[in-house]
Design a protein around this motif. Structure first.
Motif, PDB file in Angstrom:
ATOM      1  N   VAL A  56      44.948  36.723  48.478  1.00 33.89           N
ATOM      2  CA  VAL A  56      46.244  36.162  48.081  1.00 33.89           C
ATOM      3  C   VAL A  56      46.002  35.225  46.906  1.00 33.89           C
ATOM      4  CG1 VAL A  56      48.228  34.788  48.812  1.00 33.89           C
ATOM      5  CG2 VAL A  56      47.125  36.318  50.451  1.00 33.89           C
ATOM      6  N   LYS A  64      44.874  36.182  38.743  1.00 34.37           N
ATOM      7  CA  LYS A  64      44.819  37.631  38.509  1.00 34.37           C
ATOM      8  C   LYS A  64      43.574  38.249  39.124  1.00 34.37           C
ATOM      9  CE  LYS A  64      47.140  37.917  33.961  1.00 34.37           C
ATOM     10  NZ  LYS A  64      47.886  39.192  33.960  1.00 34.37           N
ATOM     11  N   GLY A  75      45.968  43.071  48.541  1.00 34.87           N
ATOM     12  CA  GLY A  75      46.022  41.874  47.706  1.00 34.87           C
ATOM     13  C   GLY A  75      47.460  41.525  47.389  1.00 34.87           C
ATOM     14  N   PHE A  76      47.685  40.263  47.141  1.00 36.71           N
ATOM     15  CA  PHE A  76      49.053  39.828  46.838  1.00 36.71           C
ATOM     16  C   PHE A  76      48.989  38.738  45.775  1.00 36.71           C
ATOM     17  CE2 PHE A  76      53.345  38.727  49.121  1.00 36.71           C
ATOM     18  CZ  PHE A  76      53.997  38.802  47.896  1.00 36.71           C
ATOM     19  N   ASN A  77      49.374  39.117  44.567  1.00 41.66           N
ATOM     20  CA  ASN A  77      49.484  38.175  43.458  1.00 41.66           C
ATOM     21  C   ASN A  77      50.918  37.621  43.558  1.00 41.66           C
ATOM     22  OD1 ASN A  77      48.700  38.624  39.886  1.00 41.66           O
ATOM     23  ND2 ASN A  77      49.170  36.798  41.069  1.00 41.66           N
ATOM     24  N   ALA A  78      51.055  36.437  44.173  1.00 42.41           N
ATOM     25  CA  ALA A  78      52.378  35.990  44.610  1.00 42.41           C
ATOM     26  C   ALA A  78      53.076  35.121  43.562  1.00 42.41           C
ATOM     27  CB  ALA A  78      52.256  35.274  45.944  1.00 42.41           C
ATOM     28  N   LEU A  79      53.393  33.897  43.894  1.00 42.35           N
ATOM     29  CA  LEU A  79      54.131  33.029  42.970  1.00 42.35           C
ATOM     30  C   LEU A  79      53.271  31.839  42.568  1.00 42.35           C
ATOM     31  CD1 LEU A  79      57.700  32.839  44.558  1.00 42.35           C
ATOM     32  CD2 LEU A  79      56.907  34.276  42.667  1.00 42.35           C
TER      33      LEU A  79
END
Ligand SMILES: Cc1ncc(C[n+]2csc(CCOP(=O)(O)OP(=O)(O)O)c2C)c(N)n1
Ligand code: SF4
Ligand SMILES: [Mg+2]
Lengths: 344, 620
Positions: A56, A64, A75-79
């Motif tokens: 995360v 990135k 995977g989580f490319n969040a805020l």
């Protein structure tokens, strides 16, 4: 001992290639790429099951990087600044996940400060890496809140504001594993990342990670050359994984041993001075003293292997909540009947 | 007779003792107290005993944003016709608050009745009302020896007085009171029961009935329950199998989270192991609350948060991420008026438009509009299936009136369908398929297959981002990838439309106009329809929207009438704005606004007056 064995496959039969992700799009020489490499090695060496990992991140060049390691994992490319909440939520849903969070100094120490602090209080079981370059890389080089007083932007503008030290904060707020390292210190960073994977709570690692494009000039205190001159390791770390039953030899009083939750051991060899990583106050004092001496202390500043983590304190069922069958999560008709009866 | 008003008034020849035609089961009571004076129990007992007499009833607490001291009003409406919206006119006032008493009395229509605390001498204010002075302090002493409890117990005296004056069977009051206190507070119940009796006996001996309002037993509440909307929503979530609740306290949604915690702890802890099938985190703010819910939804939990307007504003960025990254989450918004301080304890339908399109970029989110506790239960429940079925954040827009007030309700129906977890691929599925593309529209409904983190298969992993991805979840900034994805999300929204509940349409013989409304405006609108028909011969067909995006039948409804009144509890005609996004130009031209935004629950007279005025205008 702590260096990666040069076998082709790990205990799961995976090659190191299986722990890689897509090709990096970061600048050549960016410190973040080196951290990615160390993460790949650590996960491979430790035999982490890729499918069990949740990566995360927030937003930034640093955030990135989860795309560039463990390509088989989710995977989580969040805020921007919100990775702590997303990662905590993922752990609530499934505590069998191994969660790795990657953040930047802007992501953590500015916009995400609130979430960072409250994550520290909660002690969720995960690794939280701050790739600290003193600037906002992705938005092209503005100061971040970790920039030291007097350090300058590329155009010479000096910073007048006091820096935020994420390790100090983590110590103050009760974090159970706090470390600082340098992206260029291969051996130490590898050992620390492996240790994180054996910790049963939140492991915070602040890694000084030079931004070659915007903050590697002579006025910077987060440059490669500044770190070469000012890095001060507090100990030499030998990491003995839980699956290896090896006695590490050292002279009486020359090292301290810490056993982690998963049975892995840390042998912390004494350098100039003795450093006790189980003493929170001492750790804080050492950081304060180093700051005024313009030294960057690196190593495992504090570790407390036994504290209850968030999931334990919530008494959540061991099986992932995400996949509990219907009969366990929806009470029967008689339960609804009984509740309705209360309101008649 | 010693307690009747003193000097006869020369004002208007009003004779409060003259016999009157009784008005049975059709009146409103307003109890005026100070916030924090503990009148809630007395009010609930009064309301519940009327309900137990079989008379349709509603109760509304109009309270200030303050812990103690400011004026509070509780209105109870009994209606043999089943009208349970707020009634504007007060028929019976119980004046307990010295601060507001004078103003409260002055605002009454002639002929109303007033029970008041004797020292307030309210009978000297006007002479065209029925006054019943009660010496509360004198009466409370003997029934409540403990001085510090008297402030609370004295309120129960008016319940006894009102029971006598209205003719409520005292046994029903007793039953309601003991139910209200519960088994564990038996002693307190006994003391309060003493206060009820003291009030009843005092009234019987000293207050001859002069007003026309009466309760008479009927059979209209049989089998029903009394419950607040927030508890109903919470129960809907429990029976939907919610597994993660992350929240931040805010009136009027806190009691929803608290009810949820109560029932989860009661129903979802393994009695043998003590292990919980749920996780609850009180977050540091709404950013974190929704962030955790999104993280949990991504990892496969049935995750939710509940909040109100200010929290919605903070959640905006994450909701947009949830839309684009296609992550399920349920957000229950118990709406209240405006930002910051001012009217946090007043009701509004002011998040209709914001929630429907919350966040930046092109975003659209399904919104349920429950109008009753039953719908709070069923829609909160259904929202989870919708969120997981369509992999998107879903709103349930209730409001303070529905959430925090007690309502009559049908008992809740147990969910008829198994929990629907949506399109989630297992390791076996992946083995069979040989892999998957996260954002590929395999079924043509805009809804793609996903995998959960922790799925034990080499092909399970994918990388989640907001907008910049191709259908394999690979990073992409190509214009066609971006535009195609937006088009697919729009197709998904059409699939969602078909999965939402159909509107409630009530046709009307001879109707040339229609009325569209939603949520708690329902009660005022239905009553206004009857008022306009009975008083003005204006017939109106009704359309109650239960969700956005709208059912396509809205087009036909609007096409069938000359004018369509859209009634809402907000200033800016928010539902009407959503209708404009969908309707034809001809239909849009027929839309008329009726907006109330005073912060109190909408009443029928406001609606019928507004429609009548516009109809007269149109006829000119
Ligand atoms: C809400 C929000 N505000 C601003 C931005 C713009 N933004 C993107 S990355 C970034 C800073 C990243 O800095 P850091 O976390 O230090 O990461 P680095 O690029 O240095 O690795 C900002 C401000 C954003 N994406 N979202
Ligand atoms: S801008 Fe700086 S932080 Fe970003 S990739 Fe380039 S070197 Fe790394
Ligand atoms: Mg940075």
């Amino acid at each position: 001992m702590s260096t990666a064995p040069v076998k082709k496959t790990n205990q799961l039969g995976f090659e190191i290639l299986d722990y890689r992700g897509s090709k990096t799009t970061l600048c050549a020489g960016c410190g973040h790429n080196a951290i990615t490499e160390r993460l790949i090695e650590a996960a491979w060496t430790m035999g982490v099951e890729p499918w069990r990992v949740a990566k995360v991140s927030g937003i930034g060049c640093s955030s990135k990087t989860p795309a560039y390691f463990l390509g088989q994992s989710h995977g989580f490319n969040a805020l921007h600044g919100r990775a702590p909440a997303v990662a905590t939520g993922a752990m609530l849903a499934n505590q069998t996940l191994r969660c790795v969070v990657v953040s930047g100094d802007g992501d953590t120490a500015s916009i995400g400060m609130g979430q960072f602090i409250h994550m520290l209080r909660r002690n969720p079981p995960m690794t939280y890496i701050i790739e600290n370059n003193g600037v906002y890389g992705l938005t092209k080089g503005q100061f971040s809140a970790t920039a030291d007083i007097g350090s300058t932007l590329k155009n010479g503008t000096p910073n007048h504001l006091a820096p935020i030290d994420c390790c100090q904060l983590a110590l103050e707020l009760g974090a159970t594993f706090v470390a600082r390292s340098f992206s260029g210190d291969k051996r130490q960073l590898s050992a620390i990342l492996k240790a994180c994977m054996g910790h049963n709570g939140l492991a915070v690692v602040d890694v000084i990670s030079p931004c070659t494009t915007f903050n590697d000039h002579s006025g910077s205190t987060k440059s490669y050359s500044y770190m070469k001159d000012h890095e001060e390791p507090i100990h030499d770390i030998d990491f003995v994984p839980h699956y290896e039953d090896i006695a590490v030899e050292y002279e009486e009083g020359a090292a301290r041993e810490v056993t982690l939750h998963d049975g892995s051991r840390l042998v912390l060899r004494k350098l100039e001075r003795d450093y006790d990583p189980s003493d929170r106050l001492h750790a804080l004092q050492a950081l304060y003293a180093a700051a005024s001496a313009r030294e960057v202390l690196t190593g495992i500043l504090y570790v407390e292997p036994a504290r209850e983590n968030l999931m334990e304190s919530l008494k959540v069922s061991a099986e992932p909540l995400a996949t509990l069958p219907e009969h366990l999560v929806r009470p029967g008709p008689e339960a609804l009947e009984a509740v309705v009866e209360e309101f008649r | 007779m010693q307690a009747t008003p003193t000097a006869p008034s020369p004002l208007d020849g009003f004779d409060s003792s003259a016999p009157r035609t009784p008005i049975v089961n059709d009146f409103s009571i307003q109890v005026a107290t100070a916030n924090g004076s503990g009148s809630q129990t007395s009010n609930n007992v009064l309301m519940r005993s009327i309900f137990q007499m079989g008379v349709p009833v509603s109760g509304k607490n109009l309270f200030p944003s303050n812990i103690a001291g400011l004026p509070t009003w509780f209105t109870i409406r009994a209606s043999r016709h089943g009208y349970i919206g707020r009634k504007k006119e007060i028929d019976f006032l119980v004046a307990m608050n010295p601060e507001s008493a004078r103003e409260d009395v002055e605002s009454l229509a002639p002929g109303a009745a007033v029970v008041f605390d004797e020292p307030l001498k309210l009978d000297q204010v006007r002479s065209d009302l029925h006054f019943y002075p009660v010496p509360f302090d004198k009466l409370v002493g003997p029934v409540c020896p403990e001085a510090k409890l008297r402030k609370l117990v004295r309120n129960m005296i008016y319940t006894g007085v009102m029971a006598h004056l209205l003719g409520i069977e005292i046994e029903e009051v007793r039953r309601a009171l003991f139910k209200q206190f519960g088994e564990r507070k038996r002693k307190a119940a006994e003391m309060n029961w003493g206060a009820v009796l003291a009030g009843q006996e005092f009234a019987a001996a000293n207050l001859p009935k002069t007003d026309p309002y009466r309760v008479q037993r009927m059979e209209a509440t049989h089998g029903r329950i009394i419950i607040d909307g927030n508890t109903a929503s919470a129960l809907g979530c429990v029976f939907a199998g919610v597994t993660v609740l992350t929240w931040y306290p805010i009136t009027p949604s806190s009691s929803l989270a608290e009810a949820l915690i109560h029932y989860l702890e009661k129903l979802r802890i393994d009695s043998e192991t003590g292990r919980r099938t749920f996780a609850i985190v009180q977050a540091e703010d709404e950013l974190a609350a929704i962030g955790m819910a999104i993280g949990a939804g991504w990892a496969g939990a049935r995750a939710m948060t509940c909040t109100s307007g200010p929290g919605i504003s903070l959640m905006s960025e994450f909701i947009g991420l949830g839309y684009y990254a296609e992550i399920p989450a349920v957000v229950i918004d118990v709406q209240r008026a405006g930002p910051s301080t001012g009217l946090p304890t007043r009701t509004m339908q002011c998040d209709t438009l914001p929630n429907a399109v919350l966040s930046h970029g092109d975003t659209m989110h399904p919104v349920y509009f429950p109008s009753s506790p039953e719908e709070c239960f069923s829609m909160s429940h259904d929202a989870f299936d919708l969120a997981e079925g369509f992999q998107t954040p879903v709103f349930v827009n209730t409001d303070l009136d529905l959430g925090m007030n007690n309502w009559m309700s049908e008992p809740f129906a147990y969910p008829q369908t198994p929990i629907d977890r949506g399109k989630v691929l297992s390791p076996e599925d992946l083995e069979r398929l040989g892999g998957f593309a996260r954002y590929r529209d395999v079924d043509g409904d805009g809804v793609c297959y996903r995998t959960l983190p922790g799925t034990n298969h080499a092909a399970a992993g994918y990388f989640t981002r907001g907008t910049g991805h191709n259908d394999k979840a690979g990073y992409s900034e190509r214009e066609d990838d971006f535009a195609n994805n937006l088009d697919r999300l729009r197709r998904k929204f059409e699939s969602i439309r078909a999965a939402l509940p159909a509107p409630e349409i009530q046709p009307r013989e001879g109707a040339r106009i229609g009325m569209v409304y939603y949520g708690t405006s329902r009660y005022a609108c239905e009553e206004a329809r009857d008022q306009l028909s009975a008083e003005n011969g204006v017939e109106i067909a009704l359309f109650r929207a239960k969700a956005w995006p709208f059912d396509p039948v809205l087009h036909d409804f609007c096409a069938s009438f000359e004018r369509v009144y859209v009634v809402e509890q907000n200033r800016d005609a928010q539902l009407l704005s959503l209708m404009r996004m969908e309707l034809s130009a001809e239909s849009i031209a027929k839309l008329r606004k009726v907006n109330y935004y005073g912060g109190l629950p909408l009443d029928a007279r406001t609606v019928s007056d507004a429609i009548l005025a516009q109809e007269q205008e149109a006829a000119r």
